[in-house]
Write a protein that holds these residues in place. Structure first.
Motif, PDB file in Angstrom:
ATOM      1  N   SER A  87       0.691  -1.394   0.029  1.00  0.00           N
ATOM      2  CA  SER A  87       0.017   0.224   0.013  1.00  0.00           C
ATOM      3  C   SER A  87       0.744   1.294  -0.010  1.00  0.00           C
ATOM      4  O   SER A  87       0.267   2.479  -0.080  1.00  0.00           O
ATOM      5  CB  SER A  87      -1.212  -0.052   0.989  1.00  0.00           C
ATOM      6  OG  SER A  87      -0.383  -0.017   2.485  1.00  0.00           O
ATOM      7  N   LEU A  88       1.990   1.187   0.327  1.00  0.00           N
ATOM      8  CA  LEU A  88       3.003   2.380   0.323  1.00  0.00           C
ATOM      9  C   LEU A  88       4.098   2.196  -1.065  1.00  0.00           C
ATOM     10  O   LEU A  88       4.867   3.041  -1.212  1.00  0.00           O
ATOM     11  CB  LEU A  88       3.775   2.296   1.541  1.00  0.00           C
ATOM     12  CG  LEU A  88       3.059   2.563   2.832  1.00  0.00           C
ATOM     13  CD1 LEU A  88       3.927   2.299   3.853  1.00  0.00           C
ATOM     14  CD2 LEU A  88       2.317   3.806   2.710  1.00  0.00           C
ATOM     15  N   ARG A  89       3.686   1.462  -2.053  1.00  0.00           N
ATOM     16  CA  ARG A  89       4.611   1.234  -2.832  1.00  0.00           C
ATOM     17  C   ARG A  89       4.479   2.599  -4.105  1.00  0.00           C
ATOM     18  O   ARG A  89       5.326   2.536  -5.102  1.00  0.00           O
ATOM     19  CB  ARG A  89       4.536  -0.118  -3.886  1.00  0.00           C
ATOM     20  CG  ARG A  89       5.293  -0.968  -2.869  1.00  0.00           C
ATOM     21  CD  ARG A  89       5.169  -2.493  -3.630  1.00  0.00           C
ATOM     22  NE  ARG A  89       5.628  -3.371  -2.596  1.00  0.00           N
ATOM     23  CZ  ARG A  89       5.683  -4.767  -2.631  1.00  0.00           C
ATOM     24  NH1 ARG A  89       5.249  -5.254  -3.651  1.00  0.00           N
ATOM     25  NH2 ARG A  89       6.207  -5.371  -1.745  1.00  0.00           N
ATOM     26  N   THR A  90       3.303   3.188  -4.227  1.00  0.00           N
ATOM     27  CA  THR A  90       3.186   4.127  -4.952  1.00  0.00           C
ATOM     28  C   THR A  90       3.262   5.468  -4.406  1.00  0.00           C
ATOM     29  O   THR A  90       2.861   5.702  -3.268  1.00  0.00           O
ATOM     30  CB  THR A  90       1.882   3.732  -6.038  1.00  0.00           C
ATOM     31  OG1 THR A  90       0.799   3.838  -5.046  1.00  0.00           O
ATOM     32  CG2 THR A  90       2.104   2.624  -6.855  1.00  0.00           C
ATOM     33  N   PRO A  91       3.460   6.811  -5.138  1.00  0.00           N
ATOM     34  CA  PRO A  91       3.399   8.081  -4.439  1.00  0.00           C
ATOM     35  C   PRO A  91       1.834   8.401  -4.006  1.00  0.00           C
ATOM     36  O   PRO A  91       0.842   8.003  -4.681  1.00  0.00           O
ATOM     37  CB  PRO A  91       3.855   8.883  -5.570  1.00  0.00           C
ATOM     38  CG  PRO A  91       4.410   8.080  -6.699  1.00  0.00           C
ATOM     39  CD  PRO A  91       3.801   6.686  -6.375  1.00  0.00           C
ATOM     40  N   TRP A  92       1.811   9.091  -2.855  1.00  0.00           N
ATOM     41  CA  TRP A  92       0.718   9.670  -2.461  1.00  0.00           C
ATOM     42  C   TRP A  92       0.317  11.044  -2.473  1.00  0.00           C
ATOM     43  O   TRP A  92       1.649  11.771  -2.713  1.00  0.00           O
ATOM     44  CB  TRP A  92       0.464   9.250  -0.973  1.00  0.00           C
ATOM     45  CG  TRP A  92       1.734   9.485  -0.349  1.00  0.00           C
ATOM     46  CD1 TRP A  92       2.099  10.711   0.452  1.00  0.00           C
ATOM     47  CD2 TRP A  92       2.614   8.470  -0.002  1.00  0.00           C
ATOM     48  NE1 TRP A  92       3.192  10.572   1.091  1.00  0.00           N
ATOM     49  CE2 TRP A  92       3.697   9.225   0.841  1.00  0.00           C
ATOM     50  CE3 TRP A  92       2.993   7.325  -0.294  1.00  0.00           C
ATOM     51  CZ2 TRP A  92       4.803   8.765   1.353  1.00  0.00           C
ATOM     52  CZ3 TRP A  92       4.059   6.680   0.021  1.00  0.00           C
ATOM     53  CH2 TRP A  92       5.107   7.427   0.843  1.00  0.00           C
ATOM     54  N   ARG A  93      -0.952  11.690  -2.720  1.00  0.00           N
ATOM     55  CA  ARG A  93      -0.904  13.046  -3.037  1.00  0.00           C
ATOM     56  C   ARG A  93      -0.752  13.904  -1.800  1.00  0.00           C
ATOM     57  O   ARG A  93      -0.251  15.097  -2.007  1.00  0.00           O
ATOM     58  CB  ARG A  93      -2.373  13.022  -3.385  1.00  0.00           C
ATOM     59  CG  ARG A  93      -2.545  12.464  -4.772  1.00  0.00           C
ATOM     60  CD  ARG A  93      -4.116  12.762  -5.225  1.00  0.00           C
ATOM     61  NE  ARG A  93      -5.192  12.271  -4.102  1.00  0.00           N
ATOM     62  CZ  ARG A  93      -5.799  11.123  -4.072  1.00  0.00           C
ATOM     63  NH1 ARG A  93      -5.652  10.359  -4.879  1.00  0.00           N
ATOM     64  NH2 ARG A  93      -6.411  10.860  -2.920  1.00  0.00           N
ATOM     65  N   ASP A  94      -0.984  13.737  -0.717  1.00  0.00           N
ATOM     66  CA  ASP A  94      -0.980  14.307   0.406  1.00  0.00           C
ATOM     67  C   ASP A  94      -0.807  13.686   1.765  1.00  0.00           C
ATOM     68  O   ASP A  94      -0.857  12.371   1.806  1.00  0.00           O
ATOM     69  CB  ASP A  94      -2.107  15.356   0.585  1.00  0.00           C
ATOM     70  CG  ASP A  94      -3.590  14.855   0.538  1.00  0.00           C
ATOM     71  OD1 ASP A  94      -3.839  13.619   1.133  1.00  0.00           O
ATOM     72  OD2 ASP A  94      -4.471  15.203  -0.034  1.00  0.00           O
ATOM     73  N   VAL A  95      -0.854  14.286   2.875  1.00  0.00           N
ATOM     74  CA  VAL A  95      -0.549  13.667   4.200  1.00  0.00           C
ATOM     75  C   VAL A  95      -1.880  12.990   4.709  1.00  0.00           C
ATOM     76  O   VAL A  95      -1.702  11.861   5.142  1.00  0.00           O
ATOM     77  CB  VAL A  95      -0.316  14.640   5.221  1.00  0.00           C
ATOM     78  CG1 VAL A  95      -0.180  14.273   6.749  1.00  0.00           C
ATOM     79  CG2 VAL A  95       0.904  15.478   4.941  1.00  0.00           C
ATOM     80  N   SER A  96      -2.996  13.231   4.252  1.00  0.00           N
ATOM     81  CA  SER A  96      -4.404  12.471   4.690  1.00  0.00           C
ATOM     82  C   SER A  96      -4.221  11.311   3.803  1.00  0.00           C
ATOM     83  O   SER A  96      -4.604  10.151   4.406  1.00  0.00           O
ATOM     84  CB  SER A  96      -5.499  13.264   4.430  1.00  0.00           C
ATOM     85  OG  SER A  96      -5.488  13.627   2.967  1.00  0.00           O
ATOM     86  N   GLU A  97      -3.760  11.168   2.638  1.00  0.00           N
ATOM     87  CA  GLU A  97      -3.651   9.916   1.836  1.00  0.00           C
ATOM     88  C   GLU A  97      -2.608   9.226   2.429  1.00  0.00           C
ATOM     89  O   GLU A  97      -2.623   7.763   2.609  1.00  0.00           O
ATOM     90  CB  GLU A  97      -3.291  10.135   0.347  1.00  0.00           C
ATOM     91  CG  GLU A  97      -3.213   8.992  -0.294  1.00  0.00           C
ATOM     92  CD  GLU A  97      -3.136   9.077  -1.846  1.00  0.00           C
ATOM     93  OE1 GLU A  97      -2.745   8.069  -2.523  1.00  0.00           O
ATOM     94  OE2 GLU A  97      -3.236  10.342  -2.304  1.00  0.00           O
ATOM     95  N   LEU A  98      -1.678   9.557   2.606  1.00  0.00           N
ATOM     96  CA  LEU A  98      -0.395   8.880   3.540  1.00  0.00           C
ATOM     97  C   LEU A  98      -0.735   8.244   4.817  1.00  0.00           C
ATOM     98  O   LEU A  98      -0.723   6.870   5.040  1.00  0.00           O
ATOM     99  CB  LEU A  98       0.732   9.680   3.923  1.00  0.00           C
ATOM    100  CG  LEU A  98       1.843   9.095   4.692  1.00  0.00           C
ATOM    101  CD1 LEU A  98       2.254   7.837   3.980  1.00  0.00           C
ATOM    102  CD2 LEU A  98       3.143  10.126   4.837  1.00  0.00           C
ATOM    103  N   ALA A  99      -1.556   8.716   5.606  1.00  0.00           N
ATOM    104  CA  ALA A  99      -2.246   8.386   6.733  1.00  0.00           C
ATOM    105  C   ALA A  99      -3.102   7.127   6.426  1.00  0.00           C
ATOM    106  O   ALA A  99      -3.006   6.259   7.224  1.00  0.00           O
ATOM    107  CB  ALA A  99      -2.956   9.450   7.713  1.00  0.00           C
TER     108      ALA A  99
END
Length: 143
Positions: A87-99
């Protein structure tokens, strides 16, 4: 605690800052330490340096990190368990998506991490702030 007693040679006296401390000055228990990391370059480097320091002090250190870091971990005196939540192998848009992705990663990798920590007889878990599954596993195991 299952750790064996050992002594470690430090290059300086922690109390005075003077050099010349001997092994007998700082007895400590040797532990099996898990270092759980996330596949972010700015996090892997410091995590591996910490792991190398712990290994240099005589601890058995097992690093949970991406497979491509195996050679580096082994050259630092550490073992490596290949670990990279999908679930962390692709980039995320912002901090909420990272969480959200960190929460998914925690549920995704927790079973294997718990099994690995138990199989390796880990005494201490050190985890990156961006790898909350390390904290959850340690709490669950009472470490």
């Amino acid at each position: 605690m299952r750790a064996a007693e050992a002594t470690i040679l430090l290059p300086f006296d922690l109390a005075t800052g003077a050099t010349g401390a001997t092994e007998a000055d700082y007895p400590c228990a040797v532990a099996t330490i898990a270092v759980v990391n996330i596949a972010l370059r700015g996090h892997l480097g410091p995590g591996l340096r910490l792991a190398a320091t712990l290994a240099g002090l005589g601890h058995r250190v097992i690093v949970w990190a991406p497979e491509d870091r195996r050679g580096q971990a082994q050259s630092l005196g550490c073992e490596l368990v290949a670990h990279r939540p999908s679930s962390l192998r692709t980039p995320w848009r912002d901090v909420s998506e990272l969480a959200v992705r960190q929460a998914r990663a925690t549920t995704e990798c927790l079973p294997d991490l718990l099994d690995g920590l138990l199989a390796e007889g880990v005494d201490v878990v050190v985890h990156d702030v961006q790898a909350p599954w390390g904290r959850v596993a340690a709490d669950y195991l009472g470490l």
